[in-house]
Design a protein around this motif. Structure first.
Motif, PDB file in Angstrom:
ATOM      1  N   VAL A   1       0.876  -1.170   0.000  1.00  0.00           N
ATOM      2  CA  VAL A   1       0.000   0.000   0.000  1.00  0.00           C
ATOM      3  C   VAL A   1       0.913   1.220   0.000  1.00  0.00           C
ATOM      4  O   VAL A   1       2.096   1.132   0.316  1.00  0.00           O
ATOM      5  N   GLN A   2       0.330   2.344  -0.342  1.00  0.00           N
ATOM      6  CA  GLN A   2       1.090   3.584  -0.345  1.00  0.00           C
ATOM      7  C   GLN A   2       1.527   3.918   1.075  1.00  0.00           C
ATOM      8  O   GLN A   2       0.745   3.812   2.015  1.00  0.00           O
ATOM      9  N   GLN A   3       2.778   4.318   1.225  1.00  0.00           N
ATOM     10  CA  GLN A   3       3.311   4.692   2.535  1.00  0.00           C
ATOM     11  C   GLN A   3       2.787   6.074   2.934  1.00  0.00           C
ATOM     12  O   GLN A   3       2.406   6.873   2.076  1.00  0.00           O
ATOM     13  N   ASN A   4       2.768   6.339   4.210  1.00  0.00           N
ATOM     14  CA  ASN A   4       2.364   7.649   4.720  1.00  0.00           C
ATOM     15  C   ASN A   4       3.353   8.722   4.283  1.00  0.00           C
ATOM     16  O   ASN A   4       4.544   8.442   4.133  1.00  0.00           O
ATOM     17  N   PRO A   5       2.871   9.942   4.109  1.00  0.00           N
ATOM     18  CA  PRO A   5       3.767  11.045   3.733  1.00  0.00           C
ATOM     19  C   PRO A   5       4.894  11.221   4.752  1.00  0.00           C
ATOM     20  O   PRO A   5       4.722  10.970   5.937  1.00  0.00           O
ATOM     21  N   GLY A   6       6.044  11.647   4.249  1.00  0.00           N
ATOM     22  CA  GLY A   6       7.187  11.898   5.124  1.00  0.00           C
ATOM     23  C   GLY A   6       8.119  10.719   5.263  1.00  0.00           C
ATOM     24  O   GLY A   6       9.185  10.839   5.844  1.00  0.00           O
ATOM     25  N   SER A   7       7.729   9.566   4.750  1.00  0.00           N
ATOM     26  CA  SER A   7       8.583   8.386   4.840  1.00  0.00           C
ATOM     27  C   SER A   7       9.505   8.322   3.627  1.00  0.00           C
ATOM     28  O   SER A   7       9.169   8.788   2.542  1.00  0.00           O
ATOM     29  N   VAL A   8      10.660   7.725   3.818  1.00  0.00           N
ATOM     30  CA  VAL A   8      11.601   7.532   2.718  1.00  0.00           C
ATOM     31  C   VAL A   8      11.025   6.547   1.696  1.00  0.00           C
ATOM     32  O   VAL A   8      11.133   6.739   0.497  1.00  0.00           O
ATOM     33  N   LYS A   9      10.385   5.495   2.187  1.00  0.00           N
ATOM     34  CA  LYS A   9       9.774   4.489   1.309  1.00  0.00           C
ATOM     35  C   LYS A   9       8.484   5.040   0.708  1.00  0.00           C
ATOM     36  O   LYS A   9       7.731   5.746   1.372  1.00  0.00           O
ATOM     37  N   LYS A  10       8.206   4.655  -0.523  1.00  0.00           N
ATOM     38  CA  LYS A  10       6.960   5.070  -1.182  1.00  0.00           C
ATOM     39  C   LYS A  10       5.836   4.067  -0.939  1.00  0.00           C
ATOM     40  O   LYS A  10       4.668   4.394  -1.048  1.00  0.00           O
ATOM     41  N   GLN A  11       6.210   2.834  -0.603  1.00  0.00           N
ATOM     42  CA  GLN A  11       5.226   1.788  -0.350  1.00  0.00           C
ATOM     43  C   GLN A  11       5.643   0.985   0.873  1.00  0.00           C
ATOM     44  O   GLN A  11       6.797   1.008   1.281  1.00  0.00           O
ATOM     45  N   VAL A  12       4.683   0.287   1.422  1.00  0.00           N
ATOM     46  CA  VAL A  12       4.943  -0.566   2.579  1.00  0.00           C
ATOM     47  C   VAL A  12       4.038  -1.790   2.454  1.00  0.00           C
ATOM     48  O   VAL A  12       2.951  -1.709   1.878  1.00  0.00           O
TER      49      VAL A  12
END
Length: 171
Positions: free
Chosen positions: A64-75
């Motif tokens: 799923v899309q990662q939360n804003p502010g994270s280095v990763k774009k997905q998790v």
């Protein structure tokens, strides 16, 4: 309406899951619990006239899309319910755009050693779900912890909606 219908589906499936594992004196880890829940109980809730109307709305260990502010774009998340059959986080342009109907994060305690403390859900999971659900009226997040210590089989369920922890249920 969507929220209440999905809450009822998840509640019934979890109640049946808990009865089942108590009766069988079940033991297993997180992945085994998720698989048993999905294949043994959640799939039974798939009905043509329901919000959960196709088995391919359910995904395990998917992005799923990662939360804003994270280095990763997905998790990757444990269990996801999508709005439509075969849906995932990617749109037709291979961009992370689609938001699921629900994400259910699981933890299992007491498999290798007894859980000696208070039964709590992962604070990380709750905070992540709060951030993800903010401003999403068609999404529900769940943090679930199953404690199988000593055959007691306790289940703690936290529900997150629109950035808020809205209830905690200990079964």
């Amino acid at each position: 309406m969507i929220k209440k219908e999905l809450e009822n589906i998840i509640k019934r499936a979890l109640d049946n899951f808990l009865k089942d594992i108590k009766q069988k004196h079940w033991a297993g880890r997180e992945n085994e619990a998720i698989n048993l829940f999905v294949f043994g109980h959640l799939l039974k809730e798939v009905k043509t006239n329901s919000i959960l109307y196709d088995s391919t709305q359910i995904a395990m260990e998917c992005a799923v899309q990662q939360n804003p502010g994270s280095v990763k774009k997905q998790v990757r998340k444990d269990l996801i319910i999508w709005h439509k059959p075969g849906m995932n986080c990617w749109n037709e342009n291979k961009e992370l755009k689609n938001t699921p109907l629900a994400i259910i994060e699981w933890k299992v305690k007491g498999f290798r050693k007894p859980n000696k403390g208070e039964l709590k859900n992962s604070e990380y999971d709750i905070q992540w779900l709060k951030a993800f659900s903010k401003d999403k009226k068609d999404f529900i997040g769940y943090a679930i912890t199953l404690d199988i210590s000593g055959g007691n089989y306790n289940l703690l369920v936290n529900e997150v909606f629109e950035g808020n922890l809205i209830n905690e249920n200990n079964k």
